[in-house]
Design an enzyme around this catalytic site. Structure first.
Site, PDB file in Angstrom:
ATOM      1  N   TYR A 197       2.766   9.941  -0.155  1.00 44.55           N
ATOM      2  CA  TYR A 197       3.896   9.392   0.610  1.00 44.55           C
ATOM      3  C   TYR A 197       5.230   9.689  -0.100  1.00 44.55           C
ATOM      4  CZ  TYR A 197       0.224   6.351   2.663  1.00 44.55           C
ATOM      5  OH  TYR A 197      -0.916   5.843   3.252  1.00 44.55           O
ATOM      6  N   ASP A 203       0.844  -1.199   0.000  1.00 44.01           N
ATOM      7  CA  ASP A 203       0.000   0.000   0.000  1.00 44.01           C
ATOM      8  C   ASP A 203       0.881   1.252   0.000  1.00 44.01           C
ATOM      9  OD1 ASP A 203      -2.938   1.056   0.797  1.00 44.01           O
ATOM     10  OD2 ASP A 203      -1.419   2.234   1.846  1.00 44.01           O
ATOM     11  N   HIS A 207      -7.644   9.679  -1.430  1.00 49.71           N
ATOM     12  CA  HIS A 207      -6.906   9.579  -0.160  1.00 49.71           C
ATOM     13  C   HIS A 207      -7.712  10.086   1.051  1.00 49.71           C
ATOM     14  CE1 HIS A 207      -2.540   9.284   1.428  1.00 49.71           C
ATOM     15  NE2 HIS A 207      -3.391   9.043   2.394  1.00 49.71           N
ATOM     16  N   LYS A 240      -2.910   6.028  -4.011  1.00 51.71           N
ATOM     17  CA  LYS A 240      -4.005   6.943  -3.667  1.00 51.71           C
ATOM     18  C   LYS A 240      -3.835   8.305  -4.340  1.00 51.71           C
ATOM     19  CE  LYS A 240      -3.824   4.704   0.807  1.00 51.71           C
ATOM     20  NZ  LYS A 240      -2.402   4.531   1.088  1.00 51.71           N
TER      21      LYS A 240
END
Ligand code: A2P
Length: 276
Positions: A53, A48, A111, A78
Site C-alpha cells: 500500500y 491494517d 499478502h 503484509k
C-alpha cells in the site's frame, strides 16, 4: 461493551479487535495520516496496512501521534506478494518495521499466494519458505501472530503440510454476495480467523436495494448492515474510508441481526461489484 472495542481471541490466545480500519488505496501522506488519526480518535484500535500500500510510514506516524500506547493498538502489515524466499521475507519484515517506526507487529501476513501480476502461478515452495521465515519472526517475539491473505484451501493445505504453525489468520475479500463459503469453512475447521477485506464490496454493495431495505428494518445504514453481516459470520471486517462522518458511521455496529436475515443474505451469490 461496544462492538468496536470487542475482540476475537486468535488460536494462540492473542486478542484482536473484531473491527479493523483498512488502508488499502488510501494514498500515503496526509490522506492516510488523517484517516488513521480519525479512525483512532473514533474508537478503532486495529489498523491494517501492507508494504504494497506504500503508506506504512503514515500509518505509523498517525498511531504514534495519537498518544495511544502502542500495545493498545493492533497493527497488521503484509509481505509483498512477489517475495517468496526465506531471507527476503526477514529483510522485508525489518523494512516494514522501519517504515512503521515500530519494534514489533501484532500480525504479519503473506499478502497473496502469488505475485499480483502473476495470479494463479504455482508458488507453493516459495510460500512455504516465506511462512517459515514468519514462524522464525513469531518465535523470536518480533510479531505476535502470523498468517496469510487471499489463500484458498489448497494454498492453506500446502502451508499446513510443510510448516509447524497453523496460520492464525487468513484475510480474504468477504462481503454480502461473496462470502467464500469453502474457504471460510476450511478456516473454521482449522481455527484460522477470517478477516474480511472490502466488507462494503468497495462501496458497490451500498446501492443495492436488498441491502438498503434490510438496513431500514434495523434502522441502520447499508454500510453498517454490511459490516455487521461480517461480524455475524464470525469474521473481522476491515472497512475503510477517508471521510470522518463515514469513519464514525462505520463504528455504529451495536445491533444484532436475526439469524434468518443473515441466512437470507448468505443466499446471495452475486458479487455486488457486478450489480446495478
Ligand atoms: P470514501 O473513502 O470516500 O469514504 P471497502 O471498505 O469495502 O473497501 O469500501 C471502501 C469504499 O467505500 C471507499 O470508496 C469509501 O469511500 C466507501 N465508504 C466507506 N464507508 C462508507 C459509508 N459509510 N458510506 C458510503 N461509502 C462508504
Amino acid at each position: 461493551m461496544k462492538t468496536i472495542q470487542d475482540v476475537y481471541v486468535l488460536k494462540n490466545g492473542v486478542k484482536m479487535p473484531k473491527v479493523g480500519f483498512g488502508t488499502w488505496q488510501i494514498p500515503d501522506g496526509e490522506a492516510c495520516y488523517n484517516s488513521v488519526s480519525l479512525a483512532l480518535k473514533h474508537g478503532y484500535r486495529h489498523i491494517d496496512t501492507a508494504a504494497a500500500y506504500r503508506n506504512e510510514a503514515s500509518v505509523g506516524r498517525a498511531i504514534k501521534d495519537s498518544g495511544i500506547p502502542r500495545d493498545h493498538v493492533f497493527v497488521t502489515s503484509k509481505l509483498q506478494s512477489h517475495i517468496k524466499s526465506y531471507q527476503e521475507t526477514l529483510d522485508a519484515f525489518e523494512k516494514t518495521l522501519k517504515e512503521l517506526d515500530m519494534d514489533y507487529l501484532d500480525l504479519y501476513l503473506i499478502h497473496a499466494p502469488w505475485p499480483w501480476n502473476e495470479i494463479g502461478k504455482d508458488c507453493d515452495a516459495g510460500n512455504v519458505e516465506a511462512f517459515k521465515a514468519m514462524e522464525k519472526l513469531y518465535l523470536d517475539g518480533k510479531v505476535r501472530s502470523i498468517g496469510v491473505s487471499n489463500f484458498s484451501p489448497k494454498d492453506l493445505d500446502n502451508i499446513l503440510k510443510h510448516c509447524e504453525i497453523i496460520p492464525h489468520v487468513n484475510q480474504i475479500a468477504f462481503f454480502i454476495g461473496n462470502n467464500q463459503e469453502e474457504t471460510k469453512n476450511y478456516c473454521d475447521a482449522k481455527g484460522i480467523l477470517v478477516e474480511a477485506y472490502s466488507p462494503l464490496a468497495i462501496g458497490y454493495a451500498l446501492s443495492n436495494d436488498i441491502i438498503i431495505n434490510m438496513a431500514k428494518t434495523y434502522k441502520v445504514t447499508p454500510a453498517q448492515l454490511c459490516i455487521r453481516y461480517c461480524i455475524e459470520k464470525g469474521t473481522a471486517p476491515l472497512p475503510k474510508s477517508t471521510h470522518e462522518s463515514r469513519i464514525i458511521e462505520n463504528t455504529g455496529l451495536d445491533f444484532k441481526m436475526k439469524e434468518e436475515d443473515v441466512k437470507f443474505l448468505d443466499t446471495i451469490k452475486d458479487d455486488p461489484r457486478r450489480w446495478n
